[in-house]
Scaffold this active site. Structure first.
Site, PDB file in Angstrom:
ATOM      1  N   ASP A  96       0.832  -1.201   0.000  1.00 53.55           N
ATOM      2  CA  ASP A  96       0.000   0.000   0.000  1.00 53.55           C
ATOM      3  C   ASP A  96       0.877   1.264   0.000  1.00 53.55           C
ATOM      4  O   ASP A  96       2.085   1.204   0.296  1.00 53.55           O
ATOM      5  CB  ASP A  96      -0.901  -0.030   1.250  1.00 53.55           C
ATOM      6  CG  ASP A  96      -2.218   0.701   1.052  1.00 53.55           C
ATOM      7  OD1 ASP A  96      -2.327   1.501   0.103  1.00 53.55           O
ATOM      8  OD2 ASP A  96      -3.150   0.485   1.864  1.00 53.55           O
TER       9      ASP A  96
ATOM     10  N   ASP B 174     -10.843   2.218  -3.651  1.00 50.72           N
ATOM     11  CA  ASP B 174     -11.496   2.004  -2.358  1.00 50.72           C
ATOM     12  C   ASP B 174     -13.011   2.138  -2.493  1.00 50.72           C
ATOM     13  O   ASP B 174     -13.752   1.814  -1.563  1.00 50.72           O
ATOM     14  CB  ASP B 174     -10.989   3.026  -1.325  1.00 50.72           C
ATOM     15  CG  ASP B 174      -9.654   2.595  -0.730  1.00 50.72           C
ATOM     16  OD1 ASP B 174      -9.183   1.482  -1.041  1.00 50.72           O
ATOM     17  OD2 ASP B 174      -9.070   3.375   0.047  1.00 50.72           O
TER      18      ASP B 174
END
Ligand code: DGJ
Length: 740
Positions: free
Chosen positions: A477, A551
Site C-alpha cells: 500500500d 477504495d
C-alpha cells in the site's frame, strides 16, 4: 474443385506471408535514409532529414514492404514567427535553435549555454531492437534512442539514454522518453483517465484544439488525478469497434507528464516522460540518465481493439509472470470486516468462513504490526504486534494453509508515522526541507526511499518477513502523495540537479526492492495499492501481479471505474471485491448477486464481514465463486468487448470476455433503472467463431423468453442475446460454451 480452391488459398496465403511479416521487422533504407518498424498490423517510419534531425514519417496501419516512404524533408516553416526548426516534427527534439513545441530534452551547461540541437550520428539494428545515436551539434552530449516493436500487437516501446561524454558537469532540466507524432490533421479527439480517491480511472474525452493538453502527476507517484495513458481517435470515438486509434502508456510510477499538442501546422505531437516540474538531474562527466519506456500502438478497429492490444501486450510482456501469468486466485481481505482490529482468533474465524465459500487466498490487511491500533501510529515498525498475535503469525498462517488457502499480508513500506520507533530514531529519513514544516497526510510522512540506508531498511524488513513466515502475497500500500520533497543529506545539496534526483532514484529503488524480493522469494505475488488505484501504470506492473482498483467498492460505481481501468489495463490485474450492503461509503443497497457479478468482471475478491452472513448468502457466494472459476480464464486473459458502456450516465452496462481459443464467452449485463418499461438492449456479442455452435448457460438471471439454448456463433453475434432485466440495480450473466 476443393483441391483447386485449397491450392489457390495456399497461394494467396503465401503471397500474404511475403508482404506481411509474421515477426516485427526493423529496416533501414540506406538510399532514402528511412527507418521502418513493421508488424503484421502496424508500420512506423522515420527518416534523417537534410539537417540531420530524426523526422517522423508514418505511423498507422501496416504498409506494403515496397511502399515508398520518405525521404524525410524538413517543413519549410510558416512565417518568420514559426520557423522550420519548430514546425518540422522530430522524434526526439532538444530544446535549442527555434523550438516552440515541447522539447524531449532540455539541458543546462555550466557556461550558461542552454542550446541543444540533436543530430543523427549512427544506428544499430539488433533483431527487433533499433538504437539510434544522436549528438549535440557541438557538445559531447549524446542520446541513445531505443525502439522495440512487439510483433503480435505492433506496440512499440521507446526510451532514451542521455549521456554526458564531456568533461564538465551538466544539468538535465527535463527529459522525455519519446515524442509520438500522429498523421497530419486537426480532426482528432483524446481520451484520458482522471479522478481522485474513491473515483479513479474515469474516462474523459475532448477534441484536440490548437493548444496543449497536459496529463500529469506532480505527486512523486503515479496518482489518482490522472493516469499515464492516452488514446487519440480520428473523429470523436464514435464507434467502439471501428476507426483509427493511437494509444500509449508510460511505464513510470514517479511524477510524470504526457503532453498532447496540436501545433502550428496541424500536427499532433505527444511527448511523455519525467514531469519537468521541479525536475533537475545533474550528470557528471561519464554519467547517464535512462528514461522510462513510453509504449504506444495503433488500432485500426477503434478503442475496443486498442484496449485488447494493450491487454495482450501487458499479459505477454509487462507482468512479472509474463508471458503466462497464473490466474488470479479468489481472495478474501480483512479490511472492511475488521479494519485495524485484527487478532489471531478473529482472523482465524474469518479464514474458516472464507474457505467455506471457495476462497483461495486469505489476506490480512492493516493493523497487525507495531503499535498499530488506528492510523495514528505504528507505520515503520514492522514487528508483529505481541498483544494481537502473542505467538507470532505462524498459528494464523498454519490455519489458513490447513484450510487450503495461501496467506497474504498488508504492508506500507515507504511510509512512517511520526508516532513510531522508526521515526523517533531516524527523523531525518523522511522527505523534508530542514527548518520547514513536514506536512502530514493520514498522520504519516514519506520515507525517502532514494536514500541507500532507507532502501536497505525497507528491503531488509520485507526480506526478513518473507523469510520468517510462509507468505505468498503482499498487498503493498502507499497512502499519501509527497510534500516538501527535500533530500537534505545528499552531497552537493546546494547544487542544482542533485537533491531533485529524488524524483528518479526513489522510484528506481522501489523497483529494485520489488525485483530483488521477487528474485529471492520466487513464489511471492504482489498487489500494487495506493489508497485504491493510485499506483497503476506499466512501470509498477512489471513488478506487481495485480492492482487494487479503488477504495470505492460500490458495485454500481465500480462499473464506471472498471470501464475506465480496462481502457488501459487488463481485467486480469483488476482486483474487485464484494463488500457489504448498504455500501460502506455511499450507503447504496444492492443484492449480493449484483455485487458478485460486478466484481466477477475482474480478479474476484471478497471483503465483507462474513461473520454477519446468513446461510443464504453463504450459498449464493459459494455458487457464484464456483461459477467464476469456470470463466476466470476468459475474464482475466481473454479478449474484452465493452458492449454497452456505463459512460455518460447510461442506464445499461454490458461486457463480454472471449477466451483466446474462442471456446468460451462470458457476458455480464447490468441495469441501472428500468425506464418506461423498455426492455434491456439486445447484446450483439462479438469475437465468437461464426461457424461453431455455442450453448448458453445462465450464471445469474435469465435470457428473454424464446432464446435458444444452443445456436451458432453467427447467430449470437448477428441476432444477439437479450437478457431479461427489469427494476433497479439488476444484473445477469451468461456463459456461451462452444459445443463439439
Ligand atoms: C488503503 C487501501 O486502499 C485499503 O484497501 C486498506 O488496505 C487501507 N489502506 C489500510 O490502511
Amino acid at each position: 474443385m476443393f483441391i483447386r480452391i485449397a491450392a489457390r488459398f495456399l497461394f494467396l496465403a503465401c503471397i500474404a506471408a511475403d508482404i506481411i511479416p509474421t515477426h516485427a521487422a526493423v529496416q533501414f533504407d540506406e538510399a532514402r535514409k528511412v527507418f521502418r518498424l513493421d508488424s503484421p498490423g502496424v508500420t512506423y517510419a522515420f527518416g534523417i532529414n537534410e539537417r540531420g534531425e530524426l523526422q517522423p514519417l508514418y505511423w498507422g496501419a501496416a504498409l506494403s514492404a515496397d511502399d515508398p516512404i520518405g525521404p524525410a524533408k524538413s517543413d519549410p516553416g510558416v512565417t518568420s514567427q514559426d520557423p522550420s526548426t519548430s514546425t518540422t516534427p522530430q522524434e526526439f527534439a532538444g530544446w535549442g535553435q527555434g523550438l516552440y513545441t515541447e522539447p524531449a530534452l532540455k539541458i543546462t551547461f555550466p557556461d550558461g549555454n542552454r542550446d541543444l540541437v540533436l543530430h543523427y550520428v549512427s544506428h544499430k539494428i539488433d533483431g527487433q531492437t533499433l538504437t539510434v545515436l544522436l549528438k549535440d551539434i557541438e557538445r559531447s552530449l549524446f542520446v541513445i534512442l531505443r525502439y522495440q516493436m512487439d510483433a503480435d500487437t505492433g506496440i512499440i516501446g521507446r526510451s532514451a539514454l542521455i549521456e554526458n561524454r564531456g568533461t564538465v558537469r551538466i544539468v538535465v532540466n527535463s527529459a522525455s522518453a519519446a515524442t509520438w507524432t500522429l498523421p497530419p490533421g486537426s480532426d482528432y479527439s483524446v481520451r484520458y483517465l482522471a479522478g481522485r480517491w474513491g473515483g479513479e480511472f474515469l474516462p474523459y474525452q475532448q477534441r484536440i484544439q490548437p493548444s496543449e493538453t497536459v496529463l500529469e502527476s506532480r505527486r512523486g507517484a503515479t496518482g489518482q488525478q490522472n493516469n499515464p495513458w492516452f488514446a487519440i481517435a480520428r473523429g470523436d470515438f464514435a464507434d467502439e469497434e471501428s476507426g483509427g486509434v493511437w494509444f500509449g502508456a508510460l511505464a513510470w510510477s514517479g511524477s510524470w507528464r504526457i503532453s498532447i499538442e496540436l501545433d502550428q501546422i496541424r500536427q499532433v505531437r505527444v511527448t511523455g516522460g519525467y514531469n519537468p516540474f521541479d525536475f533537475a538531474y545533474a550528470l557528471a562527466p561519464g554519467e547517464h540518465l535512462e528514461t522510462p519506456v513510453f509504449y504506444a500502438g495503433y488500432s485500426a478497429n477503434g478503442a475496443g481493439e486498442a484496449s485488447r492490444l494493450l491487454h495482450r501486450f501487458e499479459l505477454a510482456h509487462i507482468l512479472p509472470q509474463a508471458p503466462q501469468p497464473r490466474p488470479r486466485p479468489v481472495l478474501y481481505n480483512s479490511w472492511y470486516a475488521t479494519e485495524f482490529n485484527v487478532d489471531e482468533a478473529g482472523q482465524i474465524q474469518l479464514a474458516e468462513a472464507a474457505a467455506k465459500i471457495g476462497v483461495e487466498r486469505f489476506v490480512m490487511d492493516d493493523g497487525w504490526f507495531g503499535q498499530r491500533v488506528n492510523d495514528f501510529a505504528g507505520l515503520g515498525d514492522w514487528y508483529v504486534n505481541p498483544k494481537k498475535f502473542p505467538n507470532g503469525l505462524k498459528p494464523l498462517i498454519d490455519k489458513v494453509h490447513a484450510l487450503h488457502m495461501d496467506f497474504g499480508l498488508w504492508v506500507e513500506p515507504e511510509m512512517v508515522n511520526p508516532d513510531s520507533d522508526l521515526y523517533r530514531k531516524h527523523p531525518d529519513w523522511v522527505l523534508n526541507f530542514p527548518g520547514r514544516p513536514r506536512t502530514e497526510a493520514r498522520q504519516q510522512l514519506v520515507l525517502n526511499l532514494a536514500r541507500p540506508d532507507v532502501r536497505q531498511y525497507v528491503f531488509h524488513f520485507l526480506d526478513t518477513l518473507l523469510k520468517e513466515n510462509d507468505i505468498s502475497f503482499l498487498k503493498w500500500d502507499y497512502n499519501r502523495s509527497w510534500s516538501e520533497p527535500g533530500w537534505p543529506a545528499i552531497a552537493n545539496a546546494a547544487q542544482d540537479g542533485e537533491q531533485q534526483k529524488v524524483y528518479v532514484k526513489f522510484t528506481e529503488n522501489l523497483y529494485s526492492i520489488l525485483a530483488e524480493l521477487r528474485a529471492k522469494h520466487p513464489g511471492i505475488e504482489i498487489e500494487s495499492c495506493s489508497s485504491g488505484g493510485g499506483r497503476a501504470d506499466l512501470g509498477i506492473m512489471h513488478f506487481t501481479d495485480q492492482i487494487w482498483t479503488s477504495d470505492d467498492t460500490d458495485p454500481f460505481d465500480r462499473l464506471r471505474i472498471q470501464d475506465g481501468f480496462t481502457q488501459a489495463y487488463s481485467p486480469g490485474m483488476m482486483v474487485a471485491w464484494v463488500t457489504g450492503s448498504p455500501n460502506w461509503e455511499n450507503h447504496r443497497t444492492t443484492s449480493l448477486e449484483y455485487r458478485f457479478l460486478s466484481a466477477m468482471q475482474g480478479a474476484l475478491g471478497v471483503g465483507d464481514n462474513l461473520n454477519n452472513w446468513t446461510a443464504e448468502e453463504f450459498a449464493t457466494a459459494t455458487r457464484l465463486i464456483s461459477e467464476y472459476k469456470l470463466v476466470r480464464e476468459a475474464v482475466q486473459h481473454g479478449s474484452l468487448y465493452r458492449l454497452l458502456s456505463p459512460r455518460d450516465g447510461s442506464a445499461f452496462t454490458a461486457t463480454e470476455s472471449v477466451s483466446l481459443d474462442k471456446n468460451q464467452a462470458v457476458v455480464f449485463a447490468f441495469l441501472h433503472s428500468s425506464e418506461m418499461g423498455y426492455p434491456f438492449p439486445i447484446l450483439y456479442v462479438k469475437g465468437l467463431d461464426p461457424e461453431a455452435n455455442y450453448a448458453l448457460t445462465p450464471i445469474a438471471g435469465k435470457p428473454a423468453e424464446g432464446t435458444p439454448q444452443t445456436a451458432s456463433g453467427r447467430y449470437w453475434m448477428q441476432h444477439g442475446l437479450e437478457p431479461e432485466l427489469h427494476g433497479d440495480f439488476q444484473a445477469a450473466a451468461f456463459r456461451l460454451d462452444k459445443t463439439r
